[in-house]
Structures are given as C-alpha cells and as structure tokens.
Design an enzyme around this catalytic site. Structure first.
Site, PDB file in Angstrom:
ATOM      1  N   LYS A 183      31.698 -13.590  -8.034  1.00  0.00           N
ATOM      2  CA  LYS A 183      30.898 -14.084  -9.155  1.00  0.00           C
ATOM      3  C   LYS A 183      31.773 -14.352 -10.392  1.00  0.00           C
ATOM      4  O   LYS A 183      32.938 -13.952 -10.426  1.00  0.00           O
ATOM      5  CB  LYS A 183      29.796 -13.070  -9.505  1.00  0.00           C
ATOM      6  CG  LYS A 183      28.835 -12.821  -8.344  1.00  0.00           C
ATOM      7  CD  LYS A 183      28.179 -14.093  -7.883  1.00  0.00           C
ATOM      8  CE  LYS A 183      27.086 -13.907  -6.850  1.00  0.00           C
ATOM      9  NZ  LYS A 183      27.517 -13.331  -5.580  1.00  0.00           N
TER      10      LYS A 183
HETATM   11  C1  LIG Z   1      21.397 -16.337  -5.325  1.00  0.00           C
HETATM   12  C2  LIG Z   1      21.814 -14.970  -4.894  1.00  0.00           C
HETATM   13  N1  LIG Z   1      20.929 -13.973  -4.979  1.00  0.00           N
HETATM   14  C3  LIG Z   1      21.257 -12.727  -4.617  1.00  0.00           C
HETATM   15  C4  LIG Z   1      22.505 -12.416  -4.155  1.00  0.00           C
HETATM   16  C5  LIG Z   1      22.792 -11.047  -3.675  1.00  0.00           C
HETATM   17  O1  LIG Z   1      23.769 -10.402  -4.419  1.00  0.00           O
HETATM   18  P1  LIG Z   1      24.634  -9.208  -3.777  1.00  0.00           P
HETATM   19  O2  LIG Z   1      25.621  -9.808  -2.852  1.00  0.00           O
HETATM   20  O3  LIG Z   1      25.271  -8.565  -4.970  1.00  0.00           O
HETATM   21  O4  LIG Z   1      23.673  -8.301  -3.089  1.00  0.00           O
HETATM   22  C6  LIG Z   1      23.477 -13.416  -4.081  1.00  0.00           C
HETATM   23  C7  LIG Z   1      24.835 -13.115  -3.615  1.00  0.00           C
HETATM   24  O5  LIG Z   1      25.761 -13.873  -3.662  1.00  0.00           O
HETATM   25  C8  LIG Z   1      23.119 -14.731  -4.450  1.00  0.00           C
HETATM   26  O6  LIG Z   1      24.003 -15.746  -4.357  1.00  0.00           O
END
Ligand SMILES: Cc1ncc(COP(=O)(O)O)c(C=O)c1O
Length: 368
Positions: A183
């Site tokens: 990110k």
């Molecule tokens: C749009 C979106 N929502 C939720 C998530 C979930 O995040 P995490 O990987 O921190 O659980 C991501 C992960 O890249 C994402 O791109």
C-alpha cells in the site's frame, strides 16, 4: 538477470527509530502509545474524528459490517470486481453481498446499476476505490441518501487519495484502510477503521478486542475478534505516515512514467490518469490487453516472469468465485473481461525509474 518484484516498499524514514523506541519501552503488544498516536494522526490525515487500528484491511471490513449491525436477511451492494475480503465481511456477518459490474475505463463500481439492485433487504452500499482511482462518490451518496442506506467505504488502496478535494476514507459511516506491504503506506500487515461517530468508534474498539466488558472482563455478551494492531506495527505506521505525501508524489511520477512509455501501444489499455474531480494516484499500474491481441493476461504474465518481471493478475470477480458459486449466477461482462485480460506491473514506492524502463522494454519484447 535481477528479478524486478511487483512491489518494493520504502522504509527509509523514522521506522527503525520508532520500532527501537517501542522495543526499548517493552510495549510490544497492542497496549502501547504508538497505537493511539497512529490512530489519531491517521484519522486526522483523512479528515475523520476517530481511528481504530486493526490487524488488516480485511479485519477492518469484518468489524465495520458488524458494528453497523448488519446481519441475517440483509443485503449489501458492492462491486463484483474487488477483493474477497469485501464479500466475506458481509457473509461472515450472516448477510448477503449483492454485486454490480464495473466501468470499462475506471474499473470502479458502476453507479448506474446500483438502484436496480436495491430491495427491501438492502441496508448498505460498499464502494471500493480500485487501483488508484476513486469511486464516483457524489451520485453514490445521493442514492444512499434517497434509500437511507449506510456507506461502508473500502479505502484500502486509497491512502491520501482525494475525490473533489475530499479525502477518500471520509465518505462512509465507517471507512476502512489496509496497511499491507504493497500500500501507499504500510505496517507490514495492518488496517484502520475511521469514522466521525463516537458510538460506532467505541463499538469497533470493542469488536477488535474480543468484546471484553469494561466491568466484567472475561464475561462476554457479544462475539468479537482479536484483530488488534501491535505497538511495533503502529510504530512503523507512524513513520510511514510521515512519508505519505512523498509516497503519493513518487507513485504519481511512476504512473506517469509508465503512461509516457506505453502511450500508443496498440495492444494495451492503460489506466486513466485523471477525470473531473480526481487524479490517478496509481496504487498499482494496471493494464488490460486488448481483446484482439489474442492472449490472456496469464500468458503474458508467465512470459514476463521468464523475463524477470513480477506481476499480479487483476481481481477475479466475486460472482465467479468457487466459494460463492451457490449464490450467484448472473453475468457481469466488464468485470469478467478485465479480470481475464488485466494485470499489473511493478509499482512499489521503492521501484526505481530505471526498473520501470527495464519493465517496459521487456513488456514490449513479450508483446511483440
Ligand atoms: C480493496 C481492498 N480491500 C481490502 C483489502 C484487504 O486488506 P488486507 O490485505 O490488509 O486484509 C485489500 C487488500 O489489498 C484491498 O485491495
């Protein structure tokens, strides 16, 4: 031949200093001053009153759905072109995700389809800002107001992004972020829920911490999770937050460099760099192979891998997921097309200009 990974984070600010301070203090779990400081500073950065740091962006979504009391016999409208975390947060809480397709140009949810999906069971819309461009929030907010629906904004990929000068993450009753390593800013793993509502913020805090009761700690009246972020992770997050503006500038330059080098390539659809009210901040640099090119993303990605270039495929739409098959039989042609022909190139904050030039050279070689 050196391999160019799809992501390379940059941890060259105060990360070490803050992590060492956390280690020296002995506060290594979620009880520690960096957590609160990170929550405060991050929520302020996206113009919200409260931040609740959690262990991932997926955890943030689980909590957000539950905190709004969404459950049995209720429906949440979301894009089919998204990560599974969005659908699972709704399903795990006993409700049903209902999908809309995405636009061919922005890859974000198709707002015109939302109203036709609203039923008496619909309680919320979950816009998800995809790959660097914000969802068209103004018409979405109008629909939410007209039908009295909550907005759960998934801004996991949109740190520091704005829509008509308002920060992404400032549009939902609850909005969520991820701090996974790819990110704009990272804590390794991590996430945050932000809101302006004190009661909701308190509810989220409780849900992230197994729903311990303040008075009777080990007696539970509600089901929660251990979704806490550690002080060590928050220390990294705080340092990263100091770099957010620089990282956005870097990502935009990187996106623009790809745009310049790939302009007019006959085989590729490149991302939109701007629209009225917003600019792409290139969470990733996505490409779609034009249908008449005749190869799928998978084939091109395999060839790029052999050339030492890391890539990732686009999301696979929710309505085509084996785990969700029993629910959904509709077709969403745009999402189906872009998931088959879309992939993204190396574009971490730490990816260098010369690496981008190498990536483009090898991509052109593979395509020709
Ligand atoms: C749009 C979106 N929502 C939720 C998530 C979930 O995040 P995490 O990987 O921190 O659980 C991501 C992960 O890249 C994402 O791109």
């Amino acid at each position: 031949m050196d391999f160019i990974p799809v992501n390379r984070p940059m941890l060259n600010g105060s990360e070490k200093q803050y992590v060492l301070a956390a280690l020296d203090s002995g506060w290594i779990s979620s009880d520690g001053p960096f957590v609160e400081e990170f929550e405060k500073k991050f929520s302020r950065r996206v113009n919200r009153k409260f931040g609740i740091a959690v262990s991932s962006g997926s955890a943030a979504l689980d909590i957000a759905v539950k905190a709004l009391g969404i459950g049995q016999d209720q429906e949440v409208i979301m894009p089919t072109f998204t990560i599974v975390s969005c659908a699972l947060a709704v399903i795990r809480n006993g409700a049903k995700p209902v999908f809309v397709d995405c636009y061919q140009d922005t890859w974000n949810m198709n707002i015109e389809e939302i109203e036709s999906k609203i039923t008496s069971r619909t309680v919320a819309i979950m816009p998800v800002h995809i790959y660097g461009l914000p969802v068209d929030m103004n018409p979405l907010i109008k629909i939410a107001e007209k039908y009295n629906l909550a907005i759960i904004e998934d801004a996991a990929e949109a740190h520091g992004q704005t829509y008509f000068e308002k920060p992404c993450g400032s549009f939902g009753e609850l909005s969520t972020f991820s701090f996974y390593a790819n990110k704009h800013i990272t804590t390794g793993e991590g996430g945050m829920i932000v809101t302006d509502d004190y009661e909701l913020a308190e509810k989220c805090k409780k849900l992230r911490n197994l729903c311990f009761e303040p008075e009777k700690r080990f007696i539970h009246f509600e089901i929660g999770w251990n979704y806490r972020l550690t002080n060590l992770q928050a220390a990294v997050g705080l340092a990263q937050l100091e770099s957010l503006d620089d990282n956005i500038i870097r990502k935009k330059l990187l996106g623009q460099k790809y745009q310049d080098l790939l302009a007019d390539n006959p085989f590729l659809q490149t991302p939109i760099s701007q629209k009225s009210g917003y600019e792409n901040h290139y969470w990733v640099f996505g490409l779609i192979l034009k249908p008449d090119y005749g190869k799928t993303a998978k084939m091109v990605m395999e060839n790029l891998y052999r050339e030492g270039i890391g890539t990732r495929p686009f999301f696979w739409p929710m309505h085509k997921q084996p785990i969700l098959n029993e629910f959904f039989h509709s077709s969403y042609p745009v999402s189906e097309m872009i998931s088959e022909f879309g992939f993204y190139l190396p574009s971490g904050v730490g990816t260098t200009d010369s690496e981008i030039e190498i990536v483009v050279d090898r991509l052109k070689k593979v395509l020709n």
